[in-house]
Design an enzyme around this catalytic site. Structure first.
Site, mmCIF file in Angstrom:
data_model
loop_
_atom_site.group_PDB
_atom_site.id
_atom_site.type_symbol
_atom_site.label_atom_id
_atom_site.label_comp_id
_atom_site.label_asym_id
_atom_site.label_seq_id
_atom_site.Cartn_x
_atom_site.Cartn_y
_atom_site.Cartn_z
ATOM 1 N N LYS A 332 0.039 -4.813 5.282
ATOM 2 C CA LYS A 332 0.206 -5.578 4.040
ATOM 3 C C LYS A 332 1.662 -5.546 3.589
ATOM 4 O O LYS A 332 2.220 -6.584 3.212
ATOM 5 C CB LYS A 332 -0.711 -4.993 2.968
ATOM 6 C CG LYS A 332 -0.717 -5.747 1.670
ATOM 7 C CD LYS A 332 -2.070 -5.659 0.987
ATOM 8 C CE LYS A 332 -2.329 -4.321 0.341
ATOM 9 N NZ LYS A 332 -1.757 -4.216 -1.009
ATOM 10 N N SER A 333 2.289 -4.377 3.615
ATOM 11 C CA SER A 333 3.678 -4.272 3.155
ATOM 12 C C SER A 333 4.595 -5.151 4.005
ATOM 13 O O SER A 333 5.462 -5.862 3.487
ATOM 14 C CB SER A 333 4.161 -2.831 3.265
ATOM 15 O OG SER A 333 3.485 -2.030 2.342
ATOM 16 N N ARG A 337 6.681 -8.770 3.035
ATOM 17 C CA ARG A 337 8.130 -8.862 3.250
ATOM 18 C C ARG A 337 8.480 -9.923 4.279
ATOM 19 O O ARG A 337 9.554 -10.532 4.213
ATOM 20 C CB ARG A 337 8.672 -7.495 3.676
ATOM 21 C CG ARG A 337 8.689 -6.475 2.525
ATOM 22 C CD ARG A 337 8.729 -5.059 3.071
ATOM 23 N NE ARG A 337 8.952 -4.029 2.047
ATOM 24 C CZ ARG A 337 8.003 -3.489 1.288
ATOM 25 N NH1 ARG A 337 6.743 -3.897 1.391
ATOM 26 N NH2 ARG A 337 8.307 -2.543 0.415
ATOM 27 N N GLY A 405 0.535 -5.592 -6.580
ATOM 28 C CA GLY A 405 1.655 -4.925 -7.244
ATOM 29 C C GLY A 405 2.936 -5.100 -6.440
ATOM 30 O O GLY A 405 4.017 -5.312 -7.004
ATOM 31 N N ARG A 433 -0.864 -2.727 -14.902
ATOM 32 C CA ARG A 433 0.037 -1.812 -14.171
ATOM 33 C C ARG A 433 1.473 -1.857 -14.712
ATOM 34 O O ARG A 433 1.937 -2.887 -15.199
ATOM 35 C CB ARG A 433 -0.026 -2.131 -12.681
ATOM 36 C CG ARG A 433 -1.434 -1.874 -12.150
ATOM 37 C CD ARG A 433 -1.573 -2.168 -10.698
ATOM 38 N NE ARG A 433 -0.776 -1.278 -9.884
ATOM 39 C CZ ARG A 433 -0.629 -1.415 -8.575
ATOM 40 N NH1 ARG A 433 -1.222 -2.417 -7.957
ATOM 41 N NH2 ARG A 433 0.109 -0.575 -7.893
ATOM 42 N N ASP A 626 -1.086 5.473 -0.165
ATOM 43 C CA ASP A 626 -2.223 4.544 -0.224
ATOM 44 C C ASP A 626 -3.462 5.080 0.480
ATOM 45 O O ASP A 626 -4.528 4.477 0.410
ATOM 46 C CB ASP A 626 -1.835 3.210 0.423
ATOM 47 C CG ASP A 626 -0.819 2.459 -0.426
ATOM 48 O OD1 ASP A 626 -0.740 2.735 -1.636
ATOM 49 O OD2 ASP A 626 -0.096 1.614 0.130
ATOM 50 N N LYS A 653 -2.230 2.928 -9.550
ATOM 51 C CA LYS A 653 -2.456 1.979 -8.452
ATOM 52 C C LYS A 653 -3.450 0.908 -8.924
ATOM 53 O O LYS A 653 -3.625 0.724 -10.116
ATOM 54 C CB LYS A 653 -2.951 2.731 -7.206
ATOM 55 C CG LYS A 653 -1.902 3.695 -6.639
ATOM 56 C CD LYS A 653 -0.709 2.936 -6.087
ATOM 57 C CE LYS A 653 0.363 3.847 -5.559
ATOM 58 N NZ LYS A 653 1.606 3.140 -5.241
HETATM 59 C C1 S3P Z 1 4.243 -0.519 -1.192
HETATM 60 C C2 S3P Z 1 4.661 0.657 -1.764
HETATM 61 C C3 S3P Z 1 3.746 1.638 -2.371
HETATM 62 C C4 S3P Z 1 2.297 1.375 -1.979
HETATM 63 C C5 S3P Z 1 1.934 -0.077 -2.036
HETATM 64 C C6 S3P Z 1 2.806 -0.891 -1.113
HETATM 65 C C7 S3P Z 1 5.236 -1.438 -0.632
HETATM 66 O O1 S3P Z 1 3.840 1.534 -3.774
HETATM 67 O O2 S3P Z 1 1.430 2.108 -2.795
HETATM 68 O O3 S3P Z 1 0.582 -0.277 -1.654
HETATM 69 O O4 S3P Z 1 4.855 -2.340 0.132
HETATM 70 O O5 S3P Z 1 6.427 -1.261 -0.929
HETATM 71 P P1 S3P Z 1 4.962 2.384 -4.560
HETATM 72 O O6 S3P Z 1 6.185 2.138 -3.856
HETATM 73 O O7 S3P Z 1 5.015 1.871 -5.945
HETATM 74 O O8 S3P Z 1 4.474 3.794 -4.488
#
Ligand code: S3P
Length: 752
Positions: A332-333, A337, A405, A433, A626, A653
């Protein structure tokens, strides 16, 4: 149990499609009371009686009102005015508990008609609108199932009696409809766009073509597209004339927006601008599918703030096996990006392995709304026609990022550097959040950002600001905050430096590097210089270790398990879950390790071995942030105590994950002690089940839902998990994969 109408005498005024179908639906549901009708066409009344739809009726409203408990006004919108006056004059003939409702497609004019007739809005009047119908009209088209599974919107005022609302709800529930509430203005604005505008366009298109038909013989050759687009132009002209007149201003607003969009598309066609055409068509095609999935699952509420009355639940049977080889969906991250950086790059970026989950699709949709042409996703492949750092266009409205988020925080950084204003909104969970953690340092850089109270979304970002680089010491270990600032830093006049209190995921730095943008790091600090450019390059998204975590834990706690998870991203800033499980005694090996596009990947091979509790090392917390819901389930099945501290971030979260897991554990009978920033879990690993089955609530958090589904493997009875639709944000196809490896799990729709 859904409610049933218990009205001794119902009067339906107007035996058109809606009125007669309501009578037919009530009859079919076997309501005990009498159903009467009032209609000027006596032959229709006779037919309705012969068909068994009504018990009697007549043309004069006053005469039909005697002893009536519930009146349903089903006449055309502009006829409402006269009918309301007659009702006001003769209402004394009705029963003392009389309730009045209507079915009109516009609500403000009908409310006005009621106020004019009654002097003020009667407390026993509940205005309503069934979103059902057909291009066919009248008694001939009667359909007792017309409202089944359809939505009915009620628009009660604060002064409307709750008893009256309850009785009208029961009326529609009896014929199988789903009842929602919203206010009158919102109803009219939403319906102008979703119903009135499309009808107006269909009528207009058919009329235009009909005028040309003699010359070109068009209708002879008209095929599928024409038929699909114009079906509704066969609707009742009088009814639609009334609707357009009654909802005039909202319809005109919707038409203005449409004309502006059409002019843009016309311009693109005229200029032969292939990218602009593709951008619009792709955006529309995906928006259509995206909204379809939203409407069918949960986000109708998010989009329109209606009340949802059903939700998706999992029923995970106790026991089961964990065997085989699977690949979980893309990270997902990295998916978020890939779209963001591909859009800001110069040239065409090809992405493979993209996560087609709601979160990353929301990011993709937002860039389409800012004019970026994006093809796909088709089986994880996405082609992004990058527009460069300064090529984004002002979106038509707020950018909606759903549950994500990451999207909101990273967007905040890159939108702070744009020339235009934007607004970022999200679903109910995201709205709770904290965004101050990005808004505050961005303001230090010169950004102008408004948040709602307490630094919560929506974020309103003023464009056209000159950003300056800062040297920022992050108060919390957050990759989202770091990434946000680095993205803003692309637009800053100097260097942007971010120091992290503990290592966090570094995908932004790696991927910027992969697209030719220099990011430097020394120790705990990374920095970049603004003013450069990104060059398109292929991006391979590995499988998401955060999704893999549920299956790692499933195999680690299930005797006899032997599972391989293929091509999982094992970036050192993400492997806390592997390190922690190994420390707990898991038999977990990395095989076939290699690198794709700057990210290490491996096949993860896990076989059952008994687990024991551990103190989770503080430096692993950001690296497994996570994965804790899954890890807590491992701890519940590990002999002895597992202690977690310094994990206050879990409380902000998608849900308060410490509380959500503790609540679920309490129901399963897993012993634990909750702290402000951590938890102790007293686990067991017996030969049989380690806790009981129970009903637990995911609080709409995807990872809590999947964690408890996995917990069922070692429960005594079934684990029923509520509110699971959000699993689609990160792990589409979870249920199918879970079943494939041997879990017994099914989805169910549950009434709220
Ligand atoms: C993420 C960073 C994390 C993670 C989120 C994805 C990201 O959050 O919990 O699911 O893709 O940069 P935080 O950086 O706020 O801890």
């Amino acid at each position: 149990m859904s409610q049933v109408a218990r009205e001794p005498r119902i009067l339906i005024v107007g035996l058109g499609l809606i009125g007669s179908s309501l009578a037919a639906g009530l009859r079919r549901a076997g309501v005990a009371g009498e159903i009467r009708a009032c209609d000027p066409h006596l032959d229709e009344l006779t037919r309705a009686r012969e068909m068994g739809l009504v018990d009697g009726g007549g043309a004069c409203l006053a005469e039909q009102l005697d002893g009536v408990n519930l009146v349903v006004l089903a006449v055309p919108v502009l006829a409402m005015c006269d009918v309301m006056h007659e009702l006001a004059t003769d209402r004394h003939r009705a029963a003392p508990d009389l309730v009045i409702t209507d079915v009109g497609s516009t609500k403000a004019t009908i409310r006005e008609a009621a106020v004019a007739a009654f002097g003020s809005l009667p407390a026993n009047l509940v205005l309503g609108h069934p979103i059902a119908g057909s291009e066919k009209s009248g008694l001939d088209a009667v359909d007792p199932a017309l409202f089944e599974g359809h939505k009915v919107i009620l628009t009660p005022a604060p002064s409307t009696s709750t008893d009256a609302v309850g009785r009208v709800r029961a009326l529609w529930a009896t014929v199988g409809a789903e009842v929602l509430e919203m206010d009158v203005d919102r109803h009219d604005a939403v319906l102008a766009r979703t119903s009135h505008l499309p009808h107006l366009l269909a009528f207009s298109l058919v009329d235009t073509l009909a005028r040309q038909d003699e010359r070109l013989d068009i209708f002879r050759y008209a095929a599928g597209g024409f038929r699909d687009f114009t079906r509704i132009a066969g609707s009742d002209p009088v009814m639609w004339r009334d609707i357009f007149a009654a909802n005039q201003s909202a319809v005109l607003d919707a038409l203005d927006e449409f004309e502006a969009g059409l002019a843009r598309l016309r311009h693109a066609v005229e200029a032969g601008d292939a990218d602009a055409m593709l951008s619009t068509l792709d955006r529309a095609s995906h928006a259509r599918r995206y909204f379809d999935s939203l409407l069918n699952q949960r986000s109708y509420q998010a989009e329109y703030q209606m009340q949802e009355s059903t939700s998706l639940c999992y029923r995970a049977g106790p026991g089961g096996a964990v065997q085989g080889r699977i690949r979980v969906p893309g990270d997902k991250s990295v998916s978020h990006r890939s779209i963001m950086l591909g859009a800001l790059a110069e040239g065409v970026t090809e992405v493979s392995g993209f996560l087609e989950g709601e979160d990353s699709l929301a990011t993709l949709q937002a860039f389409r709304e800012m004019g970026v042409a994006i093809e796909g996703p088709h089986q994880g492949r996405v082609t992004i026609h990058g527009v460069g750092l300064h090529g984004l266009q002002v979106p038509a409205g707020p950018l909606y990022v759903g549950n994500a988020g990451t999207a909101m925080r990273l967007f905040a950084g890159l939108l702070a550097g744009q020339a235009f204003d934007t607004e970022l909104t999200g679903d109910t969970s995201l709205t709770r959040r904290p965004m101050g953690r990005v808004a505050d340092p961005l303001r230090e850089m010169g950004a102008v950002i408004d948040t709602a109270e307490g630094g919560r979304p929506p974020l309103k970002i003023r464009g056209g600001q000159a950003l300056k680089g800062i040297d920022y010491d992050m108060p919390m270990a957050s990759a989202q905050v770091k990434s946000c600032l680095l993205l803003a830093g692309l637009y800053a006049d100097s260097e942007t430096r971010v120091r992290e209190p503990a290592p966090t995921r570094d995908h932004t730095e790696r991927m910027l590097g992969g697209l030719g943008y220099r990011v430097e790091r020394h120790g705990d600090t990374c920095w970049l210089q603004g003013g450069g450019a990104l060059q398109a390059a292929p991006i391979d998204v590995p499988a998401d270790i955060s999704s893999a975590a549920f299956f790692l834990v499933a195999a680690a706690i299930t005797p006899g398990a032997d599972l391989v998870l293929e091509h999982v991203g094992v970036n050192p800033t993400r492997i806390g879950v592997i390190n922690i499980l190994q420390r707990m005694g898991a038999d977990l090996r990395l095989e076939n390790e290699h690198e794709v596009g700057g990210e290490p990947v491996a096949d993860l091979h896990v076989r059952y071995a008994p687990l024991h509790g551990i103190d989770i090392p503080a430096d692993q917390v950001p690296l497994a942030i996570d994965e804790f819901p899954a890890l807590f389930v491992a701890a519940a099945n590990a002999e002895g105590v597992t202690r977690l501290r310094d994990a206050g971030e879990l409380r902000v979260k998608e849900s308060d994950r410490l509380q959500a897991m503790a609540d679920g554990f309490a129901r399963l009978g897993v012993e634990h002690t909750l702290y402000d920033e951590g938890i102790d879990i007293m686990g067991r690993n017996t030969d049989g089940p380690n806790y009981r089955g129970a009903d637990v609530d995911s609080l709409g958090d995807h990872r809590i839902a999947m964690a408890f589904a996995v917990a069922a493997l070692r429960a005594e009875g079934a684990v029923n998990v509520r509110d699971c639709a959000n699993v689609a944000t990160s792990f589409p196809g979870f249920i199918e994969l879970a079943r494939r490896v041997g879990l017994t799990i099914e989805e169910q729709q549950e009434g709220a």
